[in-house]
Write a protein that holds these residues in place. Structure first.
Motif, PDB file in Angstrom:
ATOM      1  N   TYR A 126      -6.913   1.126  -5.541  1.00  0.00           N
ATOM      2  CA  TYR A 126      -7.744   2.061  -4.775  1.00  0.00           C
ATOM      3  C   TYR A 126      -8.817   2.641  -5.685  1.00  0.00           C
ATOM      4  O   TYR A 126      -8.530   2.987  -6.834  1.00  0.00           O
ATOM      5  CB  TYR A 126      -6.900   3.224  -4.232  1.00  0.00           C
ATOM      6  CG  TYR A 126      -5.821   2.862  -3.257  1.00  0.00           C
ATOM      7  CD1 TYR A 126      -6.088   2.725  -1.898  1.00  0.00           C
ATOM      8  CD2 TYR A 126      -4.507   2.690  -3.693  1.00  0.00           C
ATOM      9  CE1 TYR A 126      -5.073   2.423  -0.991  1.00  0.00           C
ATOM     10  CE2 TYR A 126      -3.481   2.395  -2.799  1.00  0.00           C
ATOM     11  CZ  TYR A 126      -3.774   2.257  -1.445  1.00  0.00           C
ATOM     12  OH  TYR A 126      -2.779   1.961  -0.553  1.00  0.00           O
ATOM     13  N   PRO A 157       0.814  -1.225   0.000  1.00  0.00           N
ATOM     14  CA  PRO A 157       0.000   0.000   0.000  1.00  0.00           C
ATOM     15  C   PRO A 157       0.847   1.274   0.000  1.00  0.00           C
ATOM     16  O   PRO A 157       2.035   1.250   0.325  1.00  0.00           O
ATOM     17  CB  PRO A 157      -0.782  -0.125   1.306  1.00  0.00           C
ATOM     18  CG  PRO A 157       0.127  -0.894   2.210  1.00  0.00           C
ATOM     19  CD  PRO A 157       0.844  -1.880   1.336  1.00  0.00           C
ATOM     20  N   ILE A 202     -10.752   5.750   1.554  1.00  0.00           N
ATOM     21  CA  ILE A 202     -10.117   5.069   0.427  1.00  0.00           C
ATOM     22  C   ILE A 202      -9.388   3.844   0.941  1.00  0.00           C
ATOM     23  O   ILE A 202      -8.389   3.957   1.655  1.00  0.00           O
ATOM     24  CB  ILE A 202      -9.125   5.998  -0.306  1.00  0.00           C
ATOM     25  CG1 ILE A 202      -9.782   7.331  -0.664  1.00  0.00           C
ATOM     26  CG2 ILE A 202      -8.569   5.307  -1.547  1.00  0.00           C
ATOM     27  CD1 ILE A 202     -10.849   7.245  -1.703  1.00  0.00           C
ATOM     28  N   ASP A 203      -9.896   2.672   0.589  1.00  0.00           N
ATOM     29  CA  ASP A 203      -9.291   1.426   1.049  1.00  0.00           C
ATOM     30  C   ASP A 203      -8.599   0.720  -0.102  1.00  0.00           C
ATOM     31  O   ASP A 203      -9.053   0.783  -1.257  1.00  0.00           O
ATOM     32  CB  ASP A 203     -10.362   0.497   1.632  1.00  0.00           C
ATOM     33  CG  ASP A 203     -10.989   1.062   2.900  1.00  0.00           C
ATOM     34  OD1 ASP A 203     -10.250   1.658   3.702  1.00  0.00           O
ATOM     35  OD2 ASP A 203     -12.216   0.925   3.066  1.00  0.00           O
ATOM     36  N   LEU A 204      -7.520   0.037   0.196  1.00  0.00           N
ATOM     37  CA  LEU A 204      -6.869  -0.835  -0.777  1.00  0.00           C
ATOM     38  C   LEU A 204      -7.695  -2.111  -0.870  1.00  0.00           C
ATOM     39  O   LEU A 204      -7.919  -2.792   0.120  1.00  0.00           O
ATOM     40  CB  LEU A 204      -5.439  -1.151  -0.336  1.00  0.00           C
ATOM     41  CG  LEU A 204      -4.590  -1.970  -1.312  1.00  0.00           C
ATOM     42  CD1 LEU A 204      -4.428  -1.252  -2.642  1.00  0.00           C
ATOM     43  CD2 LEU A 204      -3.237  -2.283  -0.684  1.00  0.00           C
ATOM     44  N   SER A 205      -8.163  -2.420  -2.091  1.00  0.00           N
ATOM     45  CA  SER A 205      -9.148  -3.489  -2.250  1.00  0.00           C
ATOM     46  C   SER A 205      -8.712  -4.501  -3.299  1.00  0.00           C
ATOM     47  O   SER A 205      -7.930  -4.198  -4.213  1.00  0.00           O
ATOM     48  CB  SER A 205     -10.497  -2.896  -2.679  1.00  0.00           C
ATOM     49  OG  SER A 205     -10.947  -1.929  -1.765  1.00  0.00           O
ATOM     50  N   THR A 223     -10.156   4.580 -10.824  1.00  0.00           N
ATOM     51  CA  THR A 223      -9.103   3.954 -10.019  1.00  0.00           C
ATOM     52  C   THR A 223      -7.952   4.932  -9.834  1.00  0.00           C
ATOM     53  O   THR A 223      -7.623   5.707 -10.743  1.00  0.00           O
ATOM     54  CB  THR A 223      -8.578   2.673 -10.683  1.00  0.00           C
ATOM     55  OG1 THR A 223      -8.061   2.980 -11.971  1.00  0.00           O
ATOM     56  CG2 THR A 223      -9.681   1.632 -10.785  1.00  0.00           C
ATOM     57  N   LEU A 243      -1.033   8.597  -0.034  1.00  0.00           N
ATOM     58  CA  LEU A 243      -2.376   8.266  -0.486  1.00  0.00           C
ATOM     59  C   LEU A 243      -3.266   9.497  -0.503  1.00  0.00           C
ATOM     60  O   LEU A 243      -3.972   9.768  -1.483  1.00  0.00           O
ATOM     61  CB  LEU A 243      -2.983   7.177   0.413  1.00  0.00           C
ATOM     62  CG  LEU A 243      -4.419   6.749   0.078  1.00  0.00           C
ATOM     63  CD1 LEU A 243      -4.519   6.185  -1.333  1.00  0.00           C
ATOM     64  CD2 LEU A 243      -4.923   5.714   1.104  1.00  0.00           C
TER      65      LEU A 243
END
Length: 477
Positions: A405, A13, A419-422, A54, A19
């Protein structure tokens, strides 16, 4: 779900500071360059909001990317030839029109115009063929869209965003989807050979995806300033007294229309009364070049695509064995639900192993497919009903996972971005342009691409619905 994993374009991440900085920059750039739409919850013509995008371009293997780019002109030709084969369209759709009123209406218009004789022999196709990676990064076609293939403009801009802000230019392929579509529209306008004639964009009564549509209009004006473009819904046209001239010219507001470009008309909501259907018929009877003509519209139905998936059928339309093999390579399993041996077998397959399939109706626009255990329920409920012939069954594809993201418009109740890392999966679309009549193909090109990405836990991935996100392919070996 696929257990295969693609590595992201950079190490993830990101730090919290990096970020936040990247998301702020992405939102500002996207809004300043038109990656936006009007709000569905608080509609206001004076405001737009960010469309989901994205933060990073998603990894995509280069070999399958090039494979489907190179096959697009063959698919364009295939759709064109199918659209000009009345016997094939009739045989493919004979059961569907008994069960699906929307397709039946379209087919009635087609038969009416065919019997009268086409006032305009030329059709324009602005197509998009959609794909998923599957089974060790093979690539398979999900569907082909022949009406209102959207996001050519915003896909182009998203590629620019990932190029300019991420600075990994050599890995993000050039994308000319918007200019390619607009040059196709201009080519058709020039074929009409009337410098005073206008283009008519058929749009919704309320347009949310306004930026993508307007970019087409503005790009055409930049490329060819003498072309005037008007925007009307089918309902608008009903109230304005559209007529045909002495030579079947389509006349709207005292202007002759050279090209009709449908950005609406693929959904029932576009035809609230019989008068809108009558207007569609009037347009089809005119000399205007349609994008798509009704026969192109029918050629893009799921049932026709399922008919084409039968190996022997391709030989009817494509004479080159190498071209046939290239198309067969990207086709996936599509199964009829007609009342015959093949249909009975498909029903049992879907009931017994629902997670291996997707149940698809004759609809465009997303959000209509059936997945997982719901397939079993739907097929059991339709097993003895004519309704089932309005659907097809498709092999379910499980693309590889990767991390990314999503950048979305913040909820009004929230002042902070979440905002999450998915885990995400991607769907690639390839745009094509074709112009011709039953005797000649005058233009046939592949013009660009789109990558749409969604959470791996989602079945559907509509961007305007906020589930999916605009993306760009970062090519990997």
């Amino acid at each position: 779900m696929s257990t295969c994993q693609l590595e992201p374009c950079i190490e993830l991440p990101l730090s919290e500071e990096k970020l936040k900085e990247s998301v702020d920059k992405a939102k500002d750039w996207a809004l300043m360059h038109g990656i936006s739409m009007r709000s569905k919850t608080n509609f206001n013509k004076d405001q737009v909001q960010l469309l989901p995008v994205t933060l990073l371009p998603s990894s995509f293997p280069e070999k399958p990317f090039l494979t489907v780019n190179n096959v697009q002109t063959i698919l364009n030709e295939l759709i064109h030839k199918v659209a000009h084969d009345k016997e094939f369209l009739t045989n493919s759709l004979k059961s569907t029109i008994q069960a699906d009123p929307f397709t039946a209406k379209l087919f009635h218009i087609y038969e009416t115009v065919y019997e009268k004789g086409f006032s305009q022999s030329i059709s324009l196709g602005l197509l998009r063929s959609d794909y998923l990676l599957h089974d060790d990064c093979k690539i398979k076609q999900v569907e082909i869209n022949t009406i209102a293939a959207s996001f050519a403009a915003l896909a182009t801009i998203t590629s620019e965003y990932h190029n300019l802000l991420i600075l990994i230019i050599d890995k993000i392929p050039e994308n000319n989807a918007l200019i390619g579509f607009c040059k196709g529209l201009i080519f058709a306008w020039e074929l009409y050979n009337n410098s005073e004639a206008v283009m008519l964009f058929i749009v919704e009564d309320i347009t949310y995806n306004i930026s993508d549509q307007r970019f087409h209009e503005f790009q055409i004006r930049q490329l060819c300033p003498k072309i005037k473009i008007i925007r009307k819904s089918l309902t608008n046209l009903v109230s304005e007294g559209v007529k045909l001239g002495p030579n079947k010219e389509l006349i709207v507001s005292n202007m002759v229309v050279a090209v009709v470009y449908y950005r609406s008309g693929y959904e029932l909501e576009a035809y609230p009364t019989e008068k809108e259907w009558d207007m569609r018929l009037l347009i089809e009877c005119s000399r205007a070049i349609k994008c798509p003509s009704v026969q192109y519209h029918l050629a893009g139905t799921k049932k026709v695509q399922q008919s084409l998936a039968q190996p022997i059928v391709l030989k009817k339309f494509l004479k080159d064995d190498a071209a046939i093999a290239r198309v067969q390579e990207i086709f996936t399993g599509l199964y009829t639900l007609d009342f015959n041996d093949d249909g009975e077998k498909a029903v049992e397959m879907g009931i017994n192993e629902p997670y291996k399939f997707v149940l698809k109706p004759q609809r465009e626009g997303g959000g209509n497919n059936i997945y997982n255990e719901s397939i079993k329920s739907w097929l059991n409920s339709m097993k003895e009903s004519q309704e089932r012939t309005a659907w097809i069954l498709m092999d379910r594809l499980y693309p590889p996972l990767q991390k990314n993201y999503f950048v979305r418009a913040a909820e009004e109740s929230s002042s902070e971005d979440d905002i999450d890392l998915s885990d995400v999966i991607t769907e690639l679309g390839i745009y094509g342009v074709i112009v011709g009549d039953s005797n000649e193909i005058m233009l046939n090109k592949q013009v660009g691409h789109i990558l749409r990405t969604k959470l791996s836990s989602e079945d559907e991935g509509g961007i305007v619905a906020g589930i999916g996100a605009l993306d760009s392919p970062y090519l990997i070996s």
